[in-house]
Write a protein that holds these residues in place. Structure first.
Motif, PDB file in Angstrom:
ATOM      1  N   PHE A 145       0.839  -1.199   0.000  1.00  0.00           N
ATOM      2  CA  PHE A 145       0.000   0.000   0.000  1.00  0.00           C
ATOM      3  C   PHE A 145       0.873   1.248   0.000  1.00  0.00           C
ATOM      4  N   ARG A 146       0.485   2.224  -0.790  1.00  0.00           N
ATOM      5  CA  ARG A 146       1.192   3.497  -0.850  1.00  0.00           C
ATOM      6  C   ARG A 146       0.275   4.595  -0.339  1.00  0.00           C
ATOM      7  N   ARG A 147       0.673   5.225   0.744  1.00  0.00           N
ATOM      8  CA  ARG A 147      -0.143   6.262   1.370  1.00  0.00           C
ATOM      9  C   ARG A 147      -0.061   7.561   0.574  1.00  0.00           C
ATOM     10  N   ARG A 148      -1.212   8.117   0.263  1.00  0.00           N
ATOM     11  CA  ARG A 148      -1.277   9.425  -0.393  1.00  0.00           C
ATOM     12  C   ARG A 148      -1.377  10.489   0.692  1.00  0.00           C
ATOM     13  N   LEU A 149      -0.451  11.453   0.684  1.00  0.00           N
ATOM     14  CA  LEU A 149      -0.338  12.421   1.761  1.00  0.00           C
ATOM     15  C   LEU A 149      -1.139  13.683   1.486  1.00  0.00           C
ATOM     16  N   ALA A 150      -1.884  14.123   2.506  1.00  0.00           N
ATOM     17  CA  ALA A 150      -2.636  15.369   2.370  1.00  0.00           C
ATOM     18  C   ALA A 150      -1.714  16.562   2.171  1.00  0.00           C
ATOM     19  N   ARG A 151      -0.505  16.505   2.726  1.00  0.00           N
ATOM     20  CA  ARG A 151       0.442  17.620   2.620  1.00  0.00           C
ATOM     21  C   ARG A 151       1.369  17.484   1.415  1.00  0.00           C
ATOM     22  N   ALA A 152       0.981  16.688   0.424  1.00  0.00           N
ATOM     23  CA  ALA A 152       1.810  16.482  -0.760  1.00  0.00           C
ATOM     24  C   ALA A 152       2.183  17.778  -1.470  1.00  0.00           C
ATOM     25  N   PRO A 153       1.314  18.799  -1.530  1.00  0.00           N
ATOM     26  CA  PRO A 153       1.738  20.035  -2.192  1.00  0.00           C
ATOM     27  C   PRO A 153       2.980  20.667  -1.570  1.00  0.00           C
ATOM     28  N   THR A 166       5.867  12.036  -2.701  1.00  0.00           N
ATOM     29  CA  THR A 166       6.271  11.663  -1.349  1.00  0.00           C
ATOM     30  C   THR A 166       5.257  10.738  -0.707  1.00  0.00           C
ATOM     31  N   THR A 167       5.749   9.735   0.001  1.00  0.00           N
ATOM     32  CA  THR A 167       4.911   8.859   0.796  1.00  0.00           C
ATOM     33  C   THR A 167       5.676   8.481   2.050  1.00  0.00           C
ATOM     34  N   THR A 168       4.981   7.904   3.012  1.00  0.00           N
ATOM     35  CA  THR A 168       5.624   7.460   4.239  1.00  0.00           C
ATOM     36  C   THR A 168       4.729   6.411   4.893  1.00  0.00           C
ATOM     37  N   ALA A 169       5.146   5.917   6.052  1.00  0.00           N
ATOM     38  CA  ALA A 169       4.319   4.942   6.756  1.00  0.00           C
ATOM     39  C   ALA A 169       3.291   5.707   7.595  1.00  0.00           C
ATOM     40  N   PHE A 170       3.383   5.644   8.938  1.00  0.00           N
ATOM     41  CA  PHE A 170       2.355   6.246   9.782  1.00  0.00           C
ATOM     42  C   PHE A 170       2.798   7.543  10.466  1.00  0.00           C
ATOM     43  N   ALA A 171       3.870   8.160  10.001  1.00  0.00           N
ATOM     44  CA  ALA A 171       4.240   9.469  10.543  1.00  0.00           C
ATOM     45  C   ALA A 171       3.104  10.451  10.315  1.00  0.00           C
ATOM     46  N   ASP A 172       3.021  11.487  11.158  1.00  0.00           N
ATOM     47  CA  ASP A 172       1.928  12.447  11.028  1.00  0.00           C
ATOM     48  C   ASP A 172       1.842  13.037   9.625  1.00  0.00           C
ATOM     49  N   ALA A 173       2.974  13.446   9.068  1.00  0.00           N
ATOM     50  CA  ALA A 173       2.899  14.196   7.819  1.00  0.00           C
ATOM     51  C   ALA A 173       4.040  13.895   6.860  1.00  0.00           C
ATOM     52  N   ALA A 174       5.276  13.794   7.346  1.00  0.00           N
ATOM     53  CA  ALA A 174       6.444  13.732   6.481  1.00  0.00           C
ATOM     54  C   ALA A 174       7.316  12.534   6.856  1.00  0.00           C
ATOM     55  N   PRO A 175       8.169  12.093   5.944  1.00  0.00           N
ATOM     56  CA  PRO A 175       9.046  10.955   6.260  1.00  0.00           C
ATOM     57  C   PRO A 175      10.047  11.225   7.370  1.00  0.00           C
ATOM     58  N   PHE A 176      10.489  12.491   7.545  1.00  0.00           N
ATOM     59  CA  PHE A 176      11.502  12.818   8.541  1.00  0.00           C
ATOM     60  C   PHE A 176      11.105  14.078   9.299  1.00  0.00           C
ATOM     61  N   LEU A 177      11.490  14.110  10.586  1.00  0.00           N
ATOM     62  CA  LEU A 177      11.404  15.344  11.362  1.00  0.00           C
ATOM     63  C   LEU A 177      12.809  15.662  11.852  1.00  0.00           C
ATOM     64  N   PHE A 183       8.497  23.899  16.239  1.00  0.00           N
ATOM     65  CA  PHE A 183       9.781  23.324  16.648  1.00  0.00           C
ATOM     66  C   PHE A 183      10.102  22.172  15.713  1.00  0.00           C
ATOM     67  N   GLY A 184      11.251  22.272  15.043  1.00  0.00           N
ATOM     68  CA  GLY A 184      11.642  21.247  14.089  1.00  0.00           C
ATOM     69  C   GLY A 184      11.062  21.531  12.715  1.00  0.00           C
ATOM     70  N   ILE A 185      11.509  20.734  11.752  1.00  0.00           N
ATOM     71  CA  ILE A 185      11.068  20.958  10.377  1.00  0.00           C
ATOM     72  C   ILE A 185      10.859  19.613   9.683  1.00  0.00           C
ATOM     73  N   ASN A 186       9.749  19.519   8.955  1.00  0.00           N
ATOM     74  CA  ASN A 186       9.424  18.306   8.207  1.00  0.00           C
ATOM     75  C   ASN A 186      10.292  18.224   6.956  1.00  0.00           C
ATOM     76  N   ALA A 187      10.765  17.011   6.658  1.00  0.00           N
ATOM     77  CA  ALA A 187      11.756  16.868   5.590  1.00  0.00           C
ATOM     78  C   ALA A 187      11.516  15.607   4.773  1.00  0.00           C
ATOM     79  N   THR A 188      12.040  15.639   3.564  1.00  0.00           N
ATOM     80  CA  THR A 188      12.055  14.466   2.690  1.00  0.00           C
ATOM     81  C   THR A 188      13.494  14.201   2.259  1.00  0.00           C
ATOM     82  N   TRP A 189      13.774  12.967   1.844  1.00  0.00           N
ATOM     83  CA  TRP A 189      15.114  12.582   1.398  1.00  0.00           C
ATOM     84  C   TRP A 189      15.159  12.564  -0.119  1.00  0.00           C
TER      85      TRP A 189
END
Length: 294
Positions: A135-143, A149-160, A260-266
Protein backbone atom coordinates in the motif's frame (compact mmCIF):
# COMPACT_ATOMS: atom_id res chain seq x y z
CA UNK A 1 31.79 21.92 17.97
CA UNK A 2 34.22 23.50 15.48
CA UNK A 3 32.38 23.12 12.18
CA UNK A 4 32.23 25.74 9.43
CA UNK A 5 29.20 28.00 9.74
CA UNK A 6 27.50 26.47 6.67
CA UNK A 7 27.59 22.91 8.00
CA UNK A 8 25.92 20.89 10.72
CA UNK A 9 26.48 17.49 12.26
CA UNK A 10 24.02 14.72 13.14
CA UNK A 11 24.08 14.21 16.92
CA UNK A 12 21.01 12.00 17.35
CA UNK A 13 18.91 9.48 15.40
CA UNK A 14 15.57 8.10 16.56
CA UNK A 15 12.99 5.70 15.18
CA UNK A 16 9.53 5.05 16.58
CA UNK A 17 8.56 1.48 15.63
CA UNK A 18 4.99 2.12 16.84
CA UNK A 19 3.46 5.55 16.26
CA UNK A 20 2.89 7.41 19.57
CA UNK A 21 5.07 5.07 21.65
CA UNK A 22 8.63 5.67 22.89
CA UNK A 23 11.45 6.13 20.47
CA UNK A 24 14.60 4.07 20.00
CA UNK A 25 17.96 5.87 19.78
CA UNK A 26 20.27 4.60 17.04
CA UNK A 27 23.88 5.15 16.09
CA UNK A 28 23.20 4.49 12.39
CA UNK A 29 20.25 3.66 10.17
CA UNK A 30 19.37 3.09 6.57
CA UNK A 31 17.29 5.86 5.06
CA UNK A 32 15.03 6.05 2.05
CA UNK A 33 12.15 8.01 0.62
CA UNK A 34 9.73 6.64 3.28
CA UNK A 35 11.95 7.59 6.22
CA UNK A 36 14.39 5.88 8.58
CA UNK A 37 14.35 2.10 8.41
CA UNK A 38 11.55 0.74 10.63
CA UNK A 39 10.11 4.12 11.59
CA UNK A 40 6.39 4.15 12.48
CA UNK A 41 5.68 0.88 10.71
CA UNK A 42 2.98 0.11 13.32
CA UNK A 43 0.16 2.15 14.79
CA UNK A 44 -2.53 1.93 17.47
CA UNK A 45 -6.09 2.72 16.41
CA UNK A 46 -9.59 2.72 17.86
CA UNK A 47 -12.17 0.24 16.61
CA UNK A 48 -13.29 2.78 14.01
CA UNK A 49 -9.74 2.95 12.60
CA UNK A 50 -8.87 6.42 13.90
CA UNK A 51 -5.29 6.60 15.18
CA UNK A 52 -4.63 7.46 18.82
CA UNK A 53 -1.70 9.35 20.31
CA UNK A 54 -0.37 10.79 23.54
CA UNK A 55 -2.71 13.74 23.02
CA UNK A 56 -5.63 11.67 24.32
CA UNK A 57 -3.73 8.79 25.94
CA UNK A 58 -0.59 10.13 27.70
CA UNK A 59 0.13 6.65 29.14
CA UNK A 60 1.31 5.59 25.68
CA UNK A 61 4.57 7.36 26.55
CA UNK A 62 5.36 4.51 28.95
CA UNK A 63 5.28 1.81 26.25
CA UNK A 64 8.70 0.97 24.82
CA UNK A 65 8.78 -0.84 21.45
CA UNK A 66 11.75 -2.42 19.73
CA UNK A 67 12.48 -4.84 16.92
CA UNK A 68 13.78 -8.13 18.30
CA UNK A 69 14.86 -10.83 15.84
CA UNK A 70 11.66 -11.68 13.94
CA UNK A 71 9.25 -9.87 16.27
CA UNK A 72 8.01 -6.49 17.34
CA UNK A 73 8.38 -6.36 21.11
CA UNK A 74 6.55 -3.80 23.28
CA UNK A 75 7.38 -3.47 26.97
CA UNK A 76 5.35 -1.75 29.69
CA UNK A 77 6.07 -1.27 33.41
CA UNK A 78 4.93 -4.24 35.49
CA UNK A 79 3.71 -6.28 32.50
CA UNK A 80 5.01 -9.15 30.43
CA UNK A 81 6.05 -7.81 27.04
CA UNK A 82 3.91 -8.15 23.96
CA UNK A 83 5.55 -9.91 21.02
CA UNK A 84 4.07 -9.76 17.53
CA UNK A 85 5.67 -11.65 14.60
CA UNK A 86 7.04 -9.41 11.86
CA UNK A 87 6.01 -11.93 9.20
CA UNK A 88 2.83 -10.91 7.43
CA UNK A 89 -0.16 -13.15 8.07
CA UNK A 90 -3.47 -13.61 6.30
CA UNK A 91 -5.90 -10.95 7.47
CA UNK A 92 -8.64 -8.85 5.95
CA UNK A 93 -7.37 -5.29 5.40
CA UNK A 94 -9.42 -2.36 6.61
CA UNK A 95 -9.09 1.42 6.46
CA UNK A 96 -7.37 3.42 9.22
CA UNK A 97 -6.91 7.17 9.42
CA UNK A 98 -3.79 9.27 10.04
CA UNK A 99 -5.35 12.71 10.20
CA UNK A 100 -7.07 12.99 6.80
CA UNK A 101 -4.95 10.30 5.12
CA UNK A 102 -6.62 6.93 4.57
CA UNK A 103 -4.37 3.89 5.01
CA UNK A 104 -5.08 0.23 4.29
CA UNK A 105 -3.94 -1.76 7.33
CA UNK A 106 -3.86 -5.24 8.85
CA UNK A 107 -4.80 -6.03 12.45
CA UNK A 108 -2.05 -7.60 14.60
CA UNK A 109 -4.64 -9.85 16.26
CA UNK A 110 -6.75 -10.18 19.41
CA UNK A 111 -3.82 -10.90 21.75
CA UNK A 112 -2.28 -7.51 20.94
CA UNK A 113 -5.63 -5.81 21.49
CA UNK A 114 -6.10 -7.48 24.88
CA UNK A 115 -2.59 -6.50 25.95
CA UNK A 116 -3.20 -2.87 25.01
CA UNK A 117 -6.49 -2.87 26.91
CA UNK A 118 -4.80 -4.15 30.06
CA UNK A 119 -1.83 -1.78 29.87
CA UNK A 120 -3.38 1.46 28.61
CA UNK A 121 -6.88 1.01 30.09
CA UNK A 122 -8.58 3.18 27.46
CA UNK A 123 -12.26 4.01 27.39
CA UNK A 124 -12.53 2.48 23.91
CA UNK A 125 -10.97 -0.78 22.64
CA UNK A 126 -7.66 -0.43 20.81
CA UNK A 127 -6.09 -2.35 17.93
CA UNK A 128 -2.46 -2.67 16.86
CA UNK A 129 -2.10 -2.43 13.09
CA UNK A 130 0.49 -2.31 10.35
CA UNK A 131 0.23 -1.07 6.77
CA UNK A 132 -0.91 -3.56 4.16
CA UNK A 133 2.06 -4.76 2.16
CA UNK A 134 2.31 -2.82 -1.10
CA UNK A 135 0.00 0.00 0.00
CA UNK A 136 1.19 3.50 -0.85
CA UNK A 137 -0.14 6.26 1.37
CA UNK A 138 -1.28 9.42 -0.39
CA UNK A 139 -0.34 12.42 1.76
CA UNK A 140 -2.64 15.37 2.37
CA UNK A 141 0.44 17.62 2.62
CA UNK A 142 1.81 16.48 -0.76
CA UNK A 143 1.74 20.03 -2.19
CA UNK A 144 4.39 21.01 0.39
CA UNK A 145 6.27 17.71 0.53
CA UNK A 146 6.20 16.79 -3.15
CA UNK A 147 3.50 14.85 -4.96
CA UNK A 148 5.61 11.67 -5.11
CA UNK A 149 6.27 11.66 -1.35
CA UNK A 150 4.91 8.86 0.80
CA UNK A 151 5.62 7.46 4.24
CA UNK A 152 4.32 4.94 6.76
CA UNK A 153 2.35 6.25 9.78
CA UNK A 154 4.24 9.47 10.54
CA UNK A 155 1.93 12.45 11.03
CA UNK A 156 2.90 14.20 7.82
CA UNK A 157 6.44 13.73 6.48
CA UNK A 158 9.05 10.96 6.26
CA UNK A 159 11.50 12.82 8.54
CA UNK A 160 11.40 15.34 11.36
CA UNK A 161 14.68 17.24 11.75
CA UNK A 162 15.36 19.29 14.90
CA UNK A 163 18.20 21.65 15.79
CA UNK A 164 19.82 21.33 19.22
CA UNK A 165 20.48 25.10 19.30
CA UNK A 166 16.72 25.68 19.04
CA UNK A 167 16.19 23.51 22.11
CA UNK A 168 18.88 25.45 23.95
CA UNK A 169 17.17 28.73 23.03
CA UNK A 170 13.84 27.38 24.23
CA UNK A 171 15.33 26.24 27.53
CA UNK A 172 17.05 29.61 28.00
CA UNK A 173 13.67 31.29 27.61
CA UNK A 174 12.10 28.86 30.08
CA UNK A 175 14.87 29.56 32.60
CA UNK A 176 14.14 33.29 32.39
CA UNK A 177 10.58 32.49 33.43
CA UNK A 178 11.70 30.25 36.28
CA UNK A 179 10.70 27.06 34.47
CA UNK A 180 12.80 23.87 34.23
CA UNK A 181 14.42 22.76 31.00
CA UNK A 182 12.74 20.20 28.74
CA UNK A 183 14.45 17.40 26.84
CA UNK A 184 14.63 16.70 23.13
CA UNK A 185 12.57 13.51 23.54
CA UNK A 186 9.36 15.53 24.00
CA UNK A 187 9.65 16.67 20.38
CA UNK A 188 9.97 13.13 18.93
CA UNK A 189 12.64 13.92 16.30
CA UNK A 190 14.06 11.52 13.76
CA UNK A 191 17.25 13.51 13.21
CA UNK A 192 18.95 15.91 15.64
CA UNK A 193 21.59 18.28 14.25
CA UNK A 194 24.09 20.63 15.85
CA UNK A 195 26.03 23.53 14.34
CA UNK A 196 23.17 25.76 13.17
CA UNK A 197 22.00 28.94 14.87
CA UNK A 198 18.76 28.61 16.82
CA UNK A 199 15.75 28.22 14.50
CA UNK A 200 17.87 28.71 11.40
CA UNK A 201 16.47 25.40 10.16
CA UNK A 202 13.21 27.21 9.35
CA UNK A 203 15.02 29.36 6.78
CA UNK A 204 16.99 26.60 5.05
CA UNK A 205 16.10 24.78 1.85
CA UNK A 206 18.11 21.62 2.46
CA UNK A 207 20.87 19.78 4.29
CA UNK A 208 23.13 18.30 1.64
CA UNK A 209 25.99 15.83 1.27
CA UNK A 210 27.44 13.83 -1.64
CA UNK A 211 24.90 10.96 -1.38
CA UNK A 212 21.84 13.23 -1.44
CA UNK A 213 20.03 15.84 0.61
CA UNK A 214 17.24 16.34 3.11
CA UNK A 215 14.80 18.82 1.62
CA UNK A 216 13.46 20.95 4.48
CA UNK A 217 9.83 21.45 3.57
CA UNK A 218 7.99 23.35 6.32
CA UNK A 219 8.20 23.90 10.09
CA UNK A 220 6.38 21.51 12.41
CA UNK A 221 3.54 23.04 14.40
CA UNK A 222 3.58 21.40 17.82
CA UNK A 223 0.57 19.94 19.61
CA UNK A 224 -0.25 18.80 23.15
CA UNK A 225 2.14 15.83 22.89
CA UNK A 226 5.01 18.07 24.04
CA UNK A 227 3.11 18.70 27.29
CA UNK A 228 3.45 15.00 28.22
CA UNK A 229 6.34 13.98 30.47
CA UNK A 230 7.81 11.04 28.49
CA UNK A 231 9.19 9.41 31.65
CA UNK A 232 5.89 9.47 33.58
CA UNK A 233 3.19 9.45 30.92
CA UNK A 234 1.34 12.46 32.36
CA UNK A 235 0.95 16.07 31.31
CA UNK A 236 3.08 18.45 33.34
CA UNK A 237 3.72 22.15 33.88
CA UNK A 238 7.18 22.23 32.20
CA UNK A 239 5.58 20.90 29.03
CA UNK A 240 2.78 23.47 29.13
CA UNK A 241 5.35 26.20 29.68
CA UNK A 242 7.42 24.97 26.70
CA UNK A 243 4.31 24.99 24.51
CA UNK A 244 3.53 28.59 25.47
CA UNK A 245 7.16 29.69 25.10
CA UNK A 246 7.44 28.29 21.57
CA UNK A 247 4.33 30.19 20.54
CA UNK A 248 5.83 33.39 21.94
CA UNK A 249 9.42 33.15 20.70
CA UNK A 250 9.39 31.82 17.14
CA UNK A 251 6.17 32.51 15.20
CA UNK A 252 6.01 32.57 11.43
CA UNK A 253 5.34 36.04 10.01
CA UNK A 254 1.82 37.05 10.99
CA UNK A 255 1.20 33.99 13.19
CA UNK A 256 1.80 32.84 16.74
CA UNK A 257 2.21 29.10 16.27
CA UNK A 258 4.32 26.88 18.58
CA UNK A 259 6.91 25.70 16.04
CA UNK A 260 9.78 23.32 16.65
CA UNK A 261 11.64 21.25 14.09
CA UNK A 262 11.07 20.96 10.38
CA UNK A 263 9.42 18.31 8.21
CA UNK A 264 11.76 16.87 5.59
CA UNK A 265 12.06 14.47 2.69
CA UNK A 266 15.11 12.58 1.40
CA UNK A 267 16.38 13.25 -2.11
CA UNK A 268 18.91 10.53 -2.73
CA UNK A 269 19.53 6.83 -3.03
CA UNK A 270 17.37 4.23 -1.30
CA UNK A 271 19.12 2.36 1.50
CA UNK A 272 21.68 5.10 2.07
CA UNK A 273 23.28 4.98 5.51
CA UNK A 274 22.89 7.84 7.98
CA UNK A 275 24.75 7.96 11.28
CA UNK A 276 25.57 10.06 14.29
CA UNK A 277 28.58 12.20 13.36
CA UNK A 278 27.64 12.63 9.69
CA UNK A 279 28.11 16.19 8.41
CA UNK A 280 25.78 18.10 6.06
CA UNK A 281 26.05 21.42 4.24
CA UNK A 282 23.23 23.91 4.89
CA UNK A 283 21.58 25.35 1.81
CA UNK A 284 19.67 28.61 2.16
CA UNK A 285 16.05 29.00 1.10
CA UNK A 286 14.79 31.88 -1.00
CA UNK A 287 11.15 31.26 -0.04
CA UNK A 288 9.23 32.33 3.05
CA UNK A 289 8.56 29.29 5.28
CA UNK A 290 5.04 27.96 5.80
CA UNK A 291 3.68 26.34 8.93
CA UNK A 292 2.30 22.88 9.52
CA UNK A 293 -1.42 22.60 10.21
CA UNK A 294 -2.32 18.94 9.64
Amino acid sequence: MNLPTDTCQVTGLFVYPVKALRGVALARSRIGARGLDGDREWMIVREDGRFVSQRELPRLALLAPRYEDDSLCIEAPGRDPLRVPLAYHAAEPFTAQVWSDACEVLDAGPEASRWLQAVVQPQRPLRLVRMRRGFRRRLARAPLLGEATTTAFADAAPFLVVNIASLQALNAGLAQRGQPAVGIERFRPNIVVDGLDAFREHALAALQRDEGSFRLCYPCERCAVITVDPALGVRDEPGRAAFAMLAAMNPLPGTAKPLFGINATWQGGEGTSLGVGDVFVARESTQEPQGDNP
